[in-house]
Design a protein around this motif. Structure first.
Motif, PDB file in Angstrom:
ATOM      1  N   GLY A   1       0.792  -1.227   0.000  1.00 42.33           N
ATOM      2  CA  GLY A   1       0.000   0.000   0.000  1.00 42.33           C
ATOM      3  C   GLY A   1       0.823   1.276   0.000  1.00 42.33           C
ATOM      4  O   GLY A   1       1.951   1.321   0.488  1.00 42.33           O
TER       5      GLY A   1
ATOM      6  N   GLN B   1       0.339   3.979   1.608  1.00 46.11           N
ATOM      7  CA  GLN B   1       0.584   4.517   2.940  1.00 46.11           C
ATOM      8  C   GLN B   1       1.872   3.956   3.519  1.00 46.11           C
ATOM      9  O   GLN B   1       2.713   4.680   4.039  1.00 46.11           O
ATOM     10  CB  GLN B   1      -0.608   4.124   3.811  1.00 46.11           C
ATOM     11  CG  GLN B   1      -1.036   5.148   4.773  1.00 46.11           C
ATOM     12  CD  GLN B   1      -0.862   6.544   4.236  1.00 46.11           C
ATOM     13  OE1 GLN B   1      -1.598   6.980   3.387  1.00 46.11           O
ATOM     14  NE2 GLN B   1       0.144   7.227   4.712  1.00 46.11           N
TER      15      GLN B   1
ATOM     16  N   LEU C   1       4.837   5.491   1.739  1.00 47.06           N
ATOM     17  CA  LEU C   1       5.146   6.870   2.142  1.00 47.06           C
ATOM     18  C   LEU C   1       5.817   6.876   3.515  1.00 47.06           C
ATOM     19  O   LEU C   1       6.763   7.633   3.769  1.00 47.06           O
ATOM     20  CB  LEU C   1       3.864   7.715   2.177  1.00 47.06           C
ATOM     21  CG  LEU C   1       3.280   8.022   0.796  1.00 47.06           C
ATOM     22  CD1 LEU C   1       1.828   8.471   0.900  1.00 47.06           C
ATOM     23  CD2 LEU C   1       4.114   9.086   0.090  1.00 47.06           C
TER      24      LEU C   1
ATOM     25  N   ASN D   1       3.589  15.675  -4.910  1.00 45.30           N
ATOM     26  CA  ASN D   1       2.603  14.773  -5.501  1.00 45.30           C
ATOM     27  C   ASN D   1       2.078  15.368  -6.799  1.00 45.30           C
ATOM     28  O   ASN D   1       1.291  16.290  -6.792  1.00 45.30           O
ATOM     29  CB  ASN D   1       1.466  14.557  -4.476  1.00 45.30           C
ATOM     30  CG  ASN D   1       0.268  13.827  -5.039  1.00 45.30           C
ATOM     31  OD1 ASN D   1      -0.878  14.177  -4.758  1.00 45.30           O
ATOM     32  ND2 ASN D   1       0.497  12.805  -5.814  1.00 45.30           N
TER      33      ASN D   1
ATOM     34  N   VAL E   1       1.381   8.214  -7.745  1.00 45.17           N
ATOM     35  CA  VAL E   1       0.398   7.141  -7.907  1.00 45.17           C
ATOM     36  C   VAL E   1      -0.672   7.457  -8.969  1.00 45.17           C
ATOM     37  O   VAL E   1      -1.389   6.565  -9.392  1.00 45.17           O
ATOM     38  CB  VAL E   1      -0.276   6.731  -6.565  1.00 45.17           C
ATOM     39  CG1 VAL E   1       0.743   6.323  -5.525  1.00 45.17           C
ATOM     40  CG2 VAL E   1      -1.201   7.798  -6.028  1.00 45.17           C
TER      41      VAL E   1
ATOM     42  N   SER F   1      -2.784   0.796  -7.684  1.00 40.42           N
ATOM     43  CA  SER F   1      -4.096   1.073  -7.072  1.00 40.42           C
ATOM     44  C   SER F   1      -4.981   1.832  -8.043  1.00 40.42           C
ATOM     45  O   SER F   1      -6.112   1.427  -8.324  1.00 40.42           O
ATOM     46  CB  SER F   1      -3.933   1.915  -5.803  1.00 40.42           C
ATOM     47  OG  SER F   1      -3.385   1.166  -4.762  1.00 40.42           O
TER      48      SER F   1
ATOM     49  N   ARG G   1      -3.599  -3.643  -2.106  1.00 42.50           N
ATOM     50  CA  ARG G   1      -2.531  -3.095  -1.284  1.00 42.50           C
ATOM     51  C   ARG G   1      -1.165  -3.452  -1.871  1.00 42.50           C
ATOM     52  O   ARG G   1      -0.317  -4.049  -1.213  1.00 42.50           O
ATOM     53  CB  ARG G   1      -2.636  -3.577   0.183  1.00 42.50           C
ATOM     54  CG  ARG G   1      -3.994  -3.490   0.811  1.00 42.50           C
ATOM     55  CD  ARG G   1      -4.675  -2.145   0.641  1.00 42.50           C
ATOM     56  NE  ARG G   1      -3.917  -1.018   1.142  1.00 42.50           N
ATOM     57  CZ  ARG G   1      -3.758   0.122   0.436  1.00 42.50           C
ATOM     58  NH1 ARG G   1      -4.275   0.266  -0.767  1.00 42.50           N
ATOM     59  NH2 ARG G   1      -3.078   1.102   0.938  1.00 42.50           N
TER      60      ARG G   1
HETATM   61  N1  PMP Z   1      -0.982   8.996  -2.512  1.00 46.04           N
HETATM   62  C1  PMP Z   1      -2.040   9.670  -2.960  1.00 46.04           C
HETATM   63  C2  PMP Z   1      -1.828  11.043  -3.512  1.00 46.04           C
HETATM   64  C3  PMP Z   1      -3.328   9.103  -2.900  1.00 46.04           C
HETATM   65  O1  PMP Z   1      -4.370   9.804  -3.355  1.00 46.04           O
HETATM   66  C4  PMP Z   1      -3.478   7.803  -2.363  1.00 46.04           C
HETATM   67  C5  PMP Z   1      -4.824   7.125  -2.248  1.00 46.04           C
HETATM   68  N2  PMP Z   1      -5.933   7.847  -2.493  1.00 46.04           N
HETATM   69  C6  PMP Z   1      -2.335   7.146  -1.900  1.00 46.04           C
HETATM   70  C7  PMP Z   1      -1.112   7.761  -1.994  1.00 46.04           C
HETATM   71  C8  PMP Z   1      -2.408   5.787  -1.295  1.00 46.04           C
HETATM   72  O2  PMP Z   1      -2.626   4.891  -2.293  1.00 46.04           O
HETATM   73  P1  PMP Z   1      -2.724   3.329  -2.081  1.00 46.04           P
HETATM   74  O3  PMP Z   1      -4.096   2.937  -2.471  1.00 46.04           O
HETATM   75  O4  PMP Z   1      -1.762   2.774  -3.013  1.00 46.04           O
HETATM   76  O5  PMP Z   1      -2.445   3.042  -0.661  1.00 46.04           O
END
Ligand code: PMP
Length: 392
Positions: A100, A102, A105, A171, A205, A235, A244
């Motif tokens: 995932g 999160q 990051l 981002n 992403v 994702s 994930r």
């Molecule tokens: N970064 C950004 C900018 C997102 O918008 C999101 C999910 N909305 C994520 C990371 C997390 O993505 P993931 O589904 O891969 O956990």
């Protein structure tokens, strides 16, 4: 009970920004017919052929512990995707898979920051950013990207705290604004990273949801591969939010440390998910374009409709979101979103959920069928116009 200060302080004491989302889900659970335009989740679920690959991998026995940094075939497939999209040679050793975005990051900031260090992030931001930086024990400091500059970060705002910081999280394409950083903005960001010796964490992403122009990654700038950690994901590109499955791209030494972190935290991504991801990535850009297509269409249709009725839409060229400026109504984004939910059963995210720079805006997720989406756009427009003429 003694709970650590670090975990207690994760959301910084205030709201975590998800109040409207939770309220709308509770209303839906109570049987109310809410038009739900809050989170970035596809209305069409993971494609059956990806699920078949997952099922076959699981039946074939890939259900035990898997390779922690990621199976070689998968790391190679991600390296190929990255090299093809950015033109920057990327190898298996530059890739780590994680469960995932999160987790990715968080892991990236574990590389970049020690406890007490400062991690910068661009505001407006994806709601979890400050908490993620705090989770590693660092101080999370916003860098405003201002509406009047089209939400493109400027040198003065970045430079203000960069000298006392260790990392900068960016981002592009951006959630919540849908804005893609221009080449000038990227030049500025890269110059700041180099001049102030920062790690650059680049959340990419949404790289498959670009409606015009080309995707720029800071790794394309000279001398940047050694200080950039890119977070990439299937994702959004393959409608696999629930799988994930995400990756980090970085210098080999950082990836080795991140693999060690995975050993001590999540122990990698399930093997059958990795096999499904190999299959998904093998489908190539046409497949990703197919997943992105409804959002491209809705982004254009809703954007044009709102503008035709004089609603101020943030100019953007990417993503499954549209950001609308509602400052003419005299209400905050939060007040407007709460009223919209109560009076019209439409749930959108208030701009404030994404930081101070998003105040007075709404983020509309383009994640339902076109007809209901246009109905919602009409009701939102009516409400903006009624309130704005009252306020005038
Ligand atoms: N970064 C950004 C900018 C997102 O918008 C999101 C999910 N909305 C994520 C990371 C997390 O993505 P993931 O589904 O891969 O956990």
């Amino acid at each position: 009970m003694k709970i650590s200060k670090r975990i207690q302080g994760l959301t910084g004491g205030g709201s975590d920004g998800w109040d409207i989302y939770r309220r709308s889900r509770a209303m839906i659970a109570d049987g109310k017919d809410v038009i739900e335009l809050t989170i970035g989740e596809h209305d069409r679920r993971t494609e059956p052929e990806i699920l078949t690959a997952m099922y076959e991998a699981a039946l074939g026995g890939h259900t035990g512990y898997s390779s922690i940094p990621g199976i070689s075939e998968l790391r190679d497939a991600i390296a190929v995707r990255t090299t093809e999209r950015t033109g920057i040679k990327t190898e298996r050793e530059n890739i780590l898979v994680t469960p995932g975005g999160q987790a990715a990051l968080f892991a990236a900031h574990m590389v970049a920051c020690d406890p007490g260090d400062t991690g910068l992030f661009i505001d407006p931001y994806y709601a979890t950013y400050p908490g993620t930086i705090r989770a590693v024990g660092a101080v999370a400091r916003p860098v405003p990207a201002r509406a009047r500059f089209g939400f493109q970060p400027q040198w003065d705002d970045i430079a203000q705290d960069a000298g006392s910081s260790q990392s900068l999280l960016i981002n592009s394409p951006n959630n919540p604004t849908g804005v893609v950083y221009s080449e000038d903005t990227m030049n500025t960001i890269v110059r700041a990273a180099q001049e102030f010796d920062l790690w650059l964490v680049s959340d990419e992403v949404y790289d498959s949801q670009l409606w015009s122009g080309t995707h720029l990654s800071p790794r394309q700038w000279s001398d940047m591969t050694e200080r950039t950690l890119v977070v990439g994901s299937v994702s959004k590109s393959n409608s696999m939010t629930g799988s994930r499955f995400v990756w980090i791209i970085g210098p080999e030494e950082a990836i080795d440390h991140l693999s060690n972190l995975s050993t001590h935290t999540n122990y990698g991504v399930p093997g059958f998910i990795q096999d499904a991801a190999v299959f998904a990535l093998s489908q190539g850009p046409e497949f990703e374009d197919r997943i992105a297509k409804p959002f491209r269409r809705r982004h254009a249709a809703v954007g044009e409709y709102l503008m035709s009725r004089q609603v101020k839409v943030v100019p953007s060229t990417a993503s499954m979101y549209l950001m609308v400026d509602i400052r003419s109504t005299g209400l905050s984004g939060e007040e407007f979103a709460n009223r919209l939910l109560d009076d019209h059963l439409i749930a959108v995210m208030p701009g404030e959920s994404f930081g101070a720079s998003g105040a007075g805006h709404l983020r509309i997720a383009l994640t339902i069928d076109d007809e209901r989406l246009m109905t919602a756009a009409a009701k939102i427009t009516d409400m903006i116009q009624a309130l704005a003429s009252e306020a005038a």
